[in-house]
Motif scaffolding. Structure first.
Motif, PDB file in Angstrom:
ATOM      1  N   LEU A  51       0.855  -1.190   0.000  1.00  7.85           N
ATOM      2  CA  LEU A  51       0.000   0.000   0.000  1.00  7.85           C
ATOM      3  C   LEU A  51       0.890   1.239   0.000  1.00  7.85           C
ATOM      4  CD1 LEU A  51      -2.878  -0.915   2.476  1.00  7.85           C
ATOM      5  CD2 LEU A  51      -3.025  -0.609   0.015  1.00  7.85           C
ATOM      6  N   VAL A  72      -2.031  -6.536  -6.282  1.00  3.49           N
ATOM      7  CA  VAL A  72      -3.379  -7.016  -5.971  1.00  3.49           C
ATOM      8  C   VAL A  72      -3.327  -8.470  -5.496  1.00  3.49           C
ATOM      9  CG1 VAL A  72      -5.631  -7.535  -6.962  1.00  3.49           C
ATOM     10  CG2 VAL A  72      -4.534  -5.359  -7.454  1.00  3.49           C
ATOM     11  N   ARG A  75      -1.774  -8.671  -1.986  1.00  2.00           N
ATOM     12  CA  ARG A  75      -2.653  -8.247  -0.893  1.00  2.00           C
ATOM     13  C   ARG A  75      -3.685  -9.310  -0.571  1.00  2.00           C
ATOM     14  NH1 ARG A  75      -3.276  -2.766  -3.896  1.00  2.00           N
ATOM     15  NH2 ARG A  75      -1.203  -1.931  -3.497  1.00  2.00           N
ATOM     16  N   ARG A  76      -4.125 -10.049  -1.588  1.00  2.00           N
ATOM     17  CA  ARG A  76      -5.117 -11.097  -1.316  1.00  2.00           C
ATOM     18  C   ARG A  76      -4.522 -12.213  -0.473  1.00  2.00           C
ATOM     19  NH1 ARG A  76      -8.096 -11.322  -7.224  1.00  2.00           N
ATOM     20  NH2 ARG A  76      -8.845  -9.185  -7.079  1.00  2.00           N
ATOM     21  N   TYR A  80      -5.149  -8.300   6.473  1.00  2.00           N
ATOM     22  CA  TYR A  80      -4.885  -6.917   6.868  1.00  2.00           C
ATOM     23  C   TYR A  80      -6.027  -6.387   7.726  1.00  2.00           C
ATOM     24  CZ  TYR A  80      -3.628  -1.946   6.150  1.00  2.00           C
ATOM     25  OH  TYR A  80      -3.283  -0.634   6.312  1.00  2.00           O
ATOM     26  N   ILE A  82      -7.090  -3.020   9.188  1.00  2.00           N
ATOM     27  CA  ILE A  82      -6.642  -1.639   9.098  1.00  2.00           C
ATOM     28  C   ILE A  82      -7.048  -0.858  10.337  1.00  2.00           C
ATOM     29  CG2 ILE A  82      -7.222  -1.912   6.657  1.00  2.00           C
ATOM     30  CD1 ILE A  82      -8.580   0.780   6.819  1.00  2.00           C
ATOM     31  N   GLY A  86     -12.616   0.187   8.612  1.00  2.00           N
ATOM     32  CA  GLY A  86     -12.971   0.255   7.195  1.00  2.00           C
ATOM     33  C   GLY A  86     -13.836  -0.884   6.699  1.00  2.00           C
ATOM     34  N   PHE A  88     -17.145  -2.432   4.867  1.00  2.00           N
ATOM     35  CA  PHE A  88     -17.894  -1.901   3.742  1.00  2.00           C
ATOM     36  C   PHE A  88     -19.345  -1.685   4.170  1.00  2.00           C
ATOM     37  CE2 PHE A  88     -14.656  -4.563   1.281  1.00  2.00           C
ATOM     38  CZ  PHE A  88     -13.729  -3.538   1.350  1.00  2.00           C
ATOM     39  N   LEU A 103     -13.050 -12.752  -3.503  1.00  2.00           N
ATOM     40  CA  LEU A 103     -12.096 -12.266  -4.501  1.00  2.00           C
ATOM     41  C   LEU A 103     -11.249 -13.417  -5.029  1.00  2.00           C
ATOM     42  CD1 LEU A 103     -10.814  -8.937  -2.873  1.00  2.00           C
ATOM     43  CD2 LEU A 103     -12.115  -9.162  -4.985  1.00  2.00           C
TER      44      LEU A 103
ATOM     45  N   VAL B 113     -12.628   2.987   4.171  1.00  2.91           N
ATOM     46  CA  VAL B 113     -13.257   1.952   3.347  1.00  2.91           C
ATOM     47  C   VAL B 113     -12.419   1.712   2.088  1.00  2.91           C
ATOM     48  CG1 VAL B 113     -15.264   1.471   1.903  1.00  2.91           C
ATOM     49  CG2 VAL B 113     -15.582   2.343   4.215  1.00  2.91           C
ATOM     50  N   ASN B 115      -9.196   2.406   1.685  1.00  2.00           N
ATOM     51  CA  ASN B 115      -7.928   1.783   2.048  1.00  2.00           C
ATOM     52  C   ASN B 115      -8.112   0.298   2.323  1.00  2.00           C
ATOM     53  OD1 ASN B 115      -6.172   3.892   1.801  1.00  2.00           O
ATOM     54  ND2 ASN B 115      -6.606   4.666   3.857  1.00  2.00           N
ATOM     55  N   SER B 116      -9.208  -0.034   2.982  1.00  4.45           N
ATOM     56  CA  SER B 116      -9.356  -1.448   3.301  1.00  4.45           C
ATOM     57  C   SER B 116      -9.679  -2.223   2.024  1.00  4.45           C
ATOM     58  CB  SER B 116     -10.354  -1.686   4.424  1.00  4.45           C
ATOM     59  OG  SER B 116     -11.673  -1.657   3.973  1.00  4.45           O
ATOM     60  N   ALA B 117     -10.423  -1.628   1.094  1.00  7.52           N
ATOM     61  CA  ALA B 117     -10.677  -2.322  -0.169  1.00  7.52           C
ATOM     62  C   ALA B 117      -9.350  -2.605  -0.882  1.00  7.52           C
ATOM     63  CB  ALA B 117     -11.582  -1.487  -1.064  1.00  7.52           C
ATOM     64  N   ARG B 118      -8.496  -1.588  -0.920  1.00  4.88           N
ATOM     65  CA  ARG B 118      -7.196  -1.802  -1.561  1.00  4.88           C
ATOM     66  C   ARG B 118      -6.395  -2.859  -0.813  1.00  4.88           C
ATOM     67  NH1 ARG B 118      -2.960   1.814  -3.631  1.00  4.88           N
ATOM     68  NH2 ARG B 118      -3.043   3.043  -1.723  1.00  4.88           N
ATOM     69  N   GLY B 119      -6.408  -2.730   0.507  1.00  4.66           N
ATOM     70  CA  GLY B 119      -5.637  -3.656   1.334  1.00  4.66           C
ATOM     71  C   GLY B 119      -6.118  -5.097   1.242  1.00  4.66           C
ATOM     72  N   MET B 120      -7.417  -5.289   0.974  1.00  4.81           N
ATOM     73  CA  MET B 120      -7.957  -6.646   0.847  1.00  4.81           C
ATOM     74  C   MET B 120      -7.612  -7.246  -0.511  1.00  4.81           C
ATOM     75  SD  MET B 120      -9.604  -7.282   3.612  1.00  4.81           S
ATOM     76  CE  MET B 120      -8.864  -6.101   4.698  1.00  4.81           C
ATOM     77  N   GLY B 121      -7.173  -6.404  -1.445  1.00  5.26           N
ATOM     78  CA  GLY B 121      -6.828  -6.916  -2.757  1.00  5.26           C
ATOM     79  C   GLY B 121      -7.900  -6.694  -3.819  1.00  5.26           C
ATOM     80  N   TYR B 122      -8.680  -5.610  -3.703  1.00  6.61           N
ATOM     81  CA  TYR B 122      -9.571  -5.227  -4.806  1.00  6.61           C
ATOM     82  C   TYR B 122      -8.717  -4.524  -5.861  1.00  6.61           C
ATOM     83  CZ  TYR B 122     -14.039  -5.983  -2.379  1.00  6.61           C
ATOM     84  OH  TYR B 122     -15.113  -6.543  -1.755  1.00  6.61           O
ATOM     85  N   SER B 123      -8.930  -4.878  -7.119  1.00  7.48           N
ATOM     86  CA  SER B 123      -8.275  -4.122  -8.183  1.00  7.48           C
ATOM     87  C   SER B 123      -9.006  -2.794  -8.315  1.00  7.48           C
ATOM     88  CB  SER B 123      -8.345  -4.889  -9.492  1.00  7.48           C
ATOM     89  OG  SER B 123      -9.693  -5.009  -9.885  1.00  7.48           O
ATOM     90  N   GLN B 126     -12.467  -3.284  -9.640  1.00  8.63           N
ATOM     91  CA  GLN B 126     -13.357  -3.879  -8.629  1.00  8.63           C
ATOM     92  C   GLN B 126     -13.732  -2.855  -7.564  1.00  8.63           C
ATOM     93  OE1 GLN B 126     -10.728  -7.110  -7.743  1.00  8.63           O
ATOM     94  NE2 GLN B 126     -12.090  -8.630  -8.653  1.00  8.63           N
TER      95      GLN B 126
END
Ligand SMILES: Nc1ncnc2c1ncn2[C@@H]1O[C@H](COP(=O)(O)OP(=O)(O)OP(=O)(O)O)[C@@H](O)[C@H]1O
Ligand SMILES: [Mg+2]
Lengths: 387, 219
Positions: A51, A72, A75-76, A80, A82, A86, A88, A103, B113, B115-123, B126
């Motif tokens: 990140l 990407v 990270r999967r 993590y 945070i 965060g 959704f 994912l 939200v 940052n966590s999407a990026r951190g989880m591995g969303y492109s 996505q």
């Protein structure tokens, strides 16, 4: 293993957040990053899942420079949690936890099962919370969901940025225990950020202390406590522990400091069934019998009570045996231990000059006291009590 | 009042036709405007170049400020008369509110939200489709609703360049001095705008609830 080599991070606004960081995070260990706010803990952590990209230097995972990997994908495969949670807001809790498995295109059955197990594990009944939305949860509950989400895809590396900061002390301890227990089975490589030295000491295999973008000291909790590198570390370890070290170690503790002040007692007039119930509830195998004037009358053991249980009219006063040994308030702990040791006692009542019962020295209370005074020798994990 | 009722009963096929034209005009403009403005809004959110954003917003704003009659007139030499230039003109008006709301909607998504999407591995794709777009839908919908109401009222002018619609009733009514005709045209447009506002408002509310867009979602 994760290695940072000569990493510098200069943010776009010119702020030099990390200064020549060299670190190793060992495989299968919990490494705790600790330091004052703004020292660069989160920045360091975000280097590992790309990140943040280092302005100079390298980040290696198992020998591979991560700048060559697809961020990407990377990270999967890294859990993590945070700092700001965060979740959704438009997905319910189950959906939130199942994000990474989806994912990664796991099949639905496996995802659902994992999600339910994880929710239960972090103390949120999946039948109750699964269909709720993040806005319907308290801050602490959201943090638990954040932790479950990070674990969902069973990653080898887990980054946790102050994951328990919004929890009350009791839940926090529970989750710490759960983390330690989990780690014993799973041996993940966990990097954990906290402000709380007690938390660090409790869970860390290795502690990394940071300040102003630099690493101040790295080592096992024990080493850091025994040999703080400088005043900053000494301060950070905390005045309480240091006070203990400076003042109490050479002072001989009194029984009054060590005793349990609320041991399980019973009035002499209680029936035997009540006595059993009480022992069962408090999980002890004996009761002290204390009358209204706080005079210690005797003690009963569970065996005595069970033995006489058939006779309905009997009270504990009928089956108790006298307490032969006690220690006066104001005696020292070594005196008490001496008595316990020479008479093979598992506990010793403390009484005042009027023969009033004040408390009880037990093995557990002794260990607990030692743990407070010498935190490094007896990790705080061991404060389970027995009476 | 009598004249009014007899006008409705006698001429209702014409009224319906005008209504239908009006709907086609307005909704084509709004739908096309949405199709154009939403992606542009998203691009602007992701654009790193500040001056592009300024220029695009400047242009979209400019359309907004040209008087409708003038805009219609300008389009005649370019596209002739009829439905097409009218739809184009109305579409240009719809761009700004939808663009603005898309842009604002995307920016309203909590930083944590994202940052966590990026951190989880969303492109990136996505993140846009599964996180930002659903969370901005209430904003985008409200842009569409506001635009629709304006467009329905501006569409009355479209009859001036031969595009028909309820405005046609007003124009003809003025020509032959039939107040009831003018009245029907005006009332029709007002009712249409109110109904559209109400229905789209319901949709907007439903979307907000569906996506649990609440301000205090993140701690
Ligand atoms: N994107 C950014 N741009 C500029 N400066 C930043 C950025 N992110 C962090 N910083 C700065 O870098 C420093 C380190 O930030 P970081 O988030 O790593 O701190 P931290 O140790 O995690 O603090 P805390 O305990 O408060 O979470 C801070 O001074 C912060 O203001
Ligand atoms: Mg931080």
């Amino acid at each position: 293993m994760i290695v940072l080599e000569h990493v510098n991070k200069v943010y776009d606004n010119g702020f030099h957040a990390l200064k020549d960081i060299n670190l190793e995070f060992k495989e299968g260990e919990i490494t705790v990053l600790i330091g004052p706010s703004g020292c660069g803990k989160s920045t360091t952590m975000k280097l590992i899942n790309a990140l943040n990209t280092p302005s100079s230097g390298k980040v290696l995972i198992d020998g591979k420079n991560i700048s060559g990997l697809n961020p990407v994908e990377l990270r999967r495969n890294i859990g993590y949690v945070i700092q700001s949670v965060g979740l959704f807001p438009h997905m319910n809790i189950s959906k939130n936890v199942g994000v990474v498995p989806r994912l990664k295109k796991w099949d639905k059955g496996k995802t659902d099962q994992t999600v339910n197990e994880l929710l239960d594990m972090v103390g949120l009944d999946h039948t109750v919370y699964g269909t709720r939305y993040p806005s319907e949860l308290s801050g602490g509950q959201q943090q638990r969901v954040g932790v479950a989400r990070a674990l969902a895809a069973d990653p080898d590396i887990i980054l946790m940025d102050e994951p328990f900061s919004a929890l009350d002390p009791i839940s926090r301890e529970q989750l710490q225990d759960e983390l330690i227990r989990l780690q014993q089975d799973l041996h993940k490589t966990i990097i954990f950020v906290t402000h709380d030295m007690d938390e660090a000491i409790k869970i860390a295999d290795t502690i990394i202390l940071m300040k102003d973008g630099e690493v101040v000291q790295t080592g096992k909790p024990d080493t850091i406590l025994r040999h703080p590198a400088n005043d900053f570390v000494r301060n950070f370890i905390g005045s309480k522990r240091l006070e203990n070290e400076n003042e109490n170690i050479y002072e001989i503790p009194l029984v009054d400091e060590v005793m349990i002040t609320n041991p399980v007692t019973s009035f002499p007039s209680r029936g035997l069934a009540e006595a059993i119930k009480m022992m069962e509830m408090k999980r002890v195998d004996s009761l002290l019998i204390v009358d209204r004037n706080k005079q210690l009358q005797g003690a009963v053991s569970i065996y005595r009570v069970l033995d006489q249980y058939g006779e309905e009219g009997k009270t504990v006063a009928d089956v108790m045996h006298p307490v032969r040994y006690s220690v006066a308030s104001g005696s020292t702990l070594p005196q008490a231990i001496e008595i316990m040791d020479s008479h093979q006692l598992s506990n010793l009542p403390v009484i005042d000059s009027n023969n009033r019962f004040l408390g009880l020295i037990t093995r557990g209370s002794v260990v607990k006291h030692l743990a407070e005074v010498y935190p490094t020798m007896v990790p705080p994990l061991l404060n389970g009590e027995d009476e | 009042m009598n004249a009014f009722w007899s006008f409705i009963t006698e001429r209702y096929p014409d009224i319906l036709k005008a209504l239908q034209e009006h709907l086609v005009l307005s909704f084509s403009a709004v739908i096309l405007g949405t199709i154009i403005a939403v992606p542009i809004g998203i691009l602007l959110v992701y654009s790193r170049v500040g001056w592009i954003n300024s220029i695009v917003f400047f242009i979209a704003n400019l359309f907004q400020t040209i008087p409708s009659l003038a805009l219609l007139a300008i389009l005649i030499p370019l596209l002739g008369i009829g439905m097409k230039p009218a739809i184009l003109a109305l579409l240009l008006y719809s761009l700004m509110p939808i663009l603005r709301n898309t842009y604002d909607g995307f920016h309203s998504v909590d930083e944590g939200v994202l940052n966590s999407a990026r951190g989880m591995g969303y492109s990136t794709a996505q993140t846009i489709l599964r996180i930002q777009l659903p969370l901005s839908l209430p904003y985008i919908m409200s842009g569409i609703r506001i635009t629709t109401v304006y467009i329905i009222s501006w569409a009355t002018l479209a009859s001036l360049i031969g595009a028909g619609g309820l405005g046609q009733l007003i124009v003809s009514g003025l020509g032959v001095n039939k107040p009831e005709m003018i009245f029907i045209g005006g009332i029709g447009a007002i009712l249409l705008a109110l109904v559209a506002d109400g229905l789209l408002g319901l949709l907007e509310g439903w979307l907000s609830r569906r996506y649990h867009q609440t301000r205090d979602a993140a701690i």
